[in-house]
Write an enzyme that holds these catalytic residues in place. Structure first.
Site, PDB file in Angstrom:
ATOM      1  N   GLU A  32       0.646  -0.996   0.033  1.00 52.22           N
ATOM      2  CA  GLU A  32      -0.075   0.021   0.071  1.00 52.22           C
ATOM      3  C   GLU A  32       0.865   1.356  -0.082  1.00 52.22           C
ATOM      4  OE1 GLU A  32      -2.803  -0.505   3.386  1.00 52.22           O
ATOM      5  OE2 GLU A  32      -2.795  -2.464   3.042  1.00 52.22           O
TER       6      GLU A  32
ATOM      7  N   GLU B 115     -10.038   5.573   2.426  1.00 50.79           N
ATOM      8  CA  GLU B 115     -10.335   4.768   3.627  1.00 50.79           C
ATOM      9  C   GLU B 115     -10.330   5.839   4.922  1.00 50.79           C
ATOM     10  OE1 GLU B 115      -8.768   1.398   6.324  1.00 50.79           O
ATOM     11  OE2 GLU B 115      -8.128   1.597   4.387  1.00 50.79           O
TER      12      GLU B 115
END
Length: 403
Positions: free
Chosen positions: A207, A318
Site C-alpha cells: 500500500e 479509507e
C-alpha cells in the site's frame, strides 16, 4: 519525572521501569545512527542514515543482502502519460508537491532520510509490539464481485478496483488534501492497494499514498506513507520504515514525512504520482514517487502470493469511523466533498493504469466501485483524453444525509 502508566504498560504486573526499558529499546532499534540530522519546520527530525544501516537490514533474511540501487526494468509506456498531461486544459492542471523538511536541507548521497521516532509516538500505540502497525482487522471473503472491505472494525471506504486477472503493478496520480479528523484514534487516507491471496489470514498487501493519522504521528499533517503485510495485518509488516522489510534507496523522500503544499478548495490543486511495479527480473516490488524518485523496493521473499502476482488492485479513500457518541464520525475522506462537486473541490485519482504480464502499463479493464455508505462517502468514475481512467471520491462523514 513520573511516567504516566497506560493500560497496556501496567497490565499483568508490568512495571513502569520495565516499560521505560522496552520503549527505550524499541526507539534505539528504530532510530539508526545518523550521518546528518535535519529539523523540519513542522517539528519532525529527519535523520540521514547510511543506506546500509537502515531498519530493513534488521530482518534475518537481509543480513547479507546487496542493495539494488536501481530497478532492472521500468514498465513500458511509463512516461506516455506526460503527453496527455501536457495537453490538459488550464482549468484541470495540477501542481507537484514536495516535503516540508526540504526547506532546511537535504540528505547526502548514500544515505536515506528517516523520520525520527519519539518516545511519545510509541506511547500512543495500543502496545509497544503493535506500534507502527495497523490494527488487526476481521477480514471476510469477498461477496460476489465486491472487494472485502465491509465493516472492518469501523473502517469505511470509497474505492475503485479491478480483480480477476494477474496484475504486476499500478500507477495513479492523486491530489492531496488535509481532511479534518474528529477523534485522535481515527485516520483518513488515500492510497493504492496491491493485493494477493484470499481475504483470510493469508492476505498479502502492498500500500502507498497519503494519510492524516494523529495516533501514528501526533499531529494532523498530511503525510506520505507506505504499508505492507503478508498475513492480513496480524504479525508481519508495518507503516513506512517502522520495521524491517522495505529497502529504501532514495535520499530525497522520507516515508511518513509531511507533504506540502496541499490542494485548496476552489484553488490550486496539488497531486502526487505513485507507481508500484514488480521487477520481472529480480521479482522485487518497486515504489516510485513522481517521475524522478525511485524510493526503494519490497523484496519478493516477504510475500507468498505477491511473490508471483497480484489478483486485485484497489485505489481510493479509507477512514476509521469509531462512531463517537454513537453517531457516524465527521472525519472527512479526501477533501470532505462528494464526487459530484468535481475538480477543484472533490478528491480524485487520475491517469489510472495497471501493469500487465508483459510489463506494459495499460488502462484498467472492468473497473468497479465500492463504498459502504454512499451517503457518507461516495465514488464516481469517468474516462477522458487528458485524464484517462479517473474517479472522484470522498465525503464529509456525518451530515444531514449521513447520521
Amino acid at each position: 519525572m513520573v511516567l504516566a502508566c497506560s493500560a497496556w504498560c501496567c497490565s499483568g504486573g508490568v512495571s513502569i521501569s520495565r516499560q521505560r526499558m522496552e520503549v527505550r529499546r524499541r526507539i534505539k532499534r528504530m532510530n539508526k545512527p545518523a550521518v546528518k540530522s535535519i529539523k523540519s519546520p513542522d517539528g519532525d527530525v529527519i535523520d540521514c542514515v547510511h543506506v546500509s544501516h537502515q531498519p530493513a537490514f534488521d530482518h534475518p533474511f537481509l543480513k547479507n543482502h546487496t542493495v539494488q540501487m536501481m530497478p532492472a526494468y521500468h514498465p513500458e509506456g511509463l512516461y506516455d502519460e506526460n503527453k496527455l498531461s501536457s495537453g490538459s486544459s488550464s482549468k484541470e492542471k495540477s501542481r507537484s508537491i514536495s516535503q516540508l523538511w526540504h526547506a532546511n536541507g537535504r540528505c547526502p548521497e548514500d544515505t536515506i532520510p528517516i523520520r525520527r521516532t519519539k518516545r511519545e509516538d510509541v506511547l500512543r500505540a495500543s502496545s509497544i509490539k503493535r506500534f507502527g502497525k495497523k490494527k488487526q482487522l476481521n477480514l471476510r471473503h469477498p461477496m460476489s464481485s465486491e472487494p472485502d472491505l465491509v465493516n472492518q472494525s469501523g473502517h469505511q471506504h470509497a474505492i475503485a478496483y479491478v480483480e480477476g486477472g494477474k496484475y504486476y503493478g499500478t500507477k495513479a496520480t492523486i491530489n492531496v488534501w488535509n481532511p479534518s479528523i474528529q477523534q485522535p484514534n481515527e485516520f483518513s487516507l488515500s492510497q493504492l492497494w496491491i493485493l494477493g491471496g484470499s481475504f483470510g489470514q493469508d492476505l498479502n498487501s502492498i500500500e502507498a499514498g497519503w494519510q492524516v493519522s494523529p495516533d501514528l504521528y501526533g499531529d494532523n499533517n498530511t503525510r506520505l506513507f507506505t504499508y505492507w503485510t503478508s498475513d492480513a495485518y496480524q504479525a508481519t509488516g508495518c507503516y513506512n520504515l517502522f520495521c524491517s522489510g522495505f529497502i529504501q534507496i532514495s535520499s530525497e523522500i522520507a516515508m511518513g514525512a509531511s507533504i506540502s503544499p496541499i490542494s485548496n478548495n476552489g484553488g490550486p490543486q496539488y497531486d502526487i504520482s505513485l507507481l508500484v511495479w514488480k521487477d520481472p527480473k529480480e521479482g522485487h516490488w518497486w515504489l516510485q514517487f513522481g517521475d524522478d524518485y525511485v524510493l526503494g523496493y519490497w523484496p519478493s521473499f516477504l510475500f507468498s502470493y505477491l511473490a508471483d502476482s497480484a489478483s486485485m488492485i484497489e485505489w481510493g479513500g479509507e477512514v476509521v469511523n469509531s462512531e463517537p457518541g454513537g453517531q457516524h464520525t465527521s472525519t472527512q475522506m479526501g477533501s470532505g466533498h462528494f464526487p459530484e462537486d468535481g475538480f477543484g473541490k472533490a478528491s480524485y485519482f487520475r491517469n489510472i493504469q495497471v501493469v500487465d504480464e508483459s510489463n506494459n502499463l495499460k488502462p484498467p479493464k472492468g473497473m468497479g466501485t465500492f463504498t459502504e455508505q454512499s451517503n457518507c462517502y461516495d465514488v464516481q468514475t469517468g474516462n477522458s483524453g487528458d485524464w484517462g481512467h479517473y474517479f472522484y471520491y470522498g465525503g464529509p462523514g456525518r451530515s444531514s444525509n449521513c447520521p
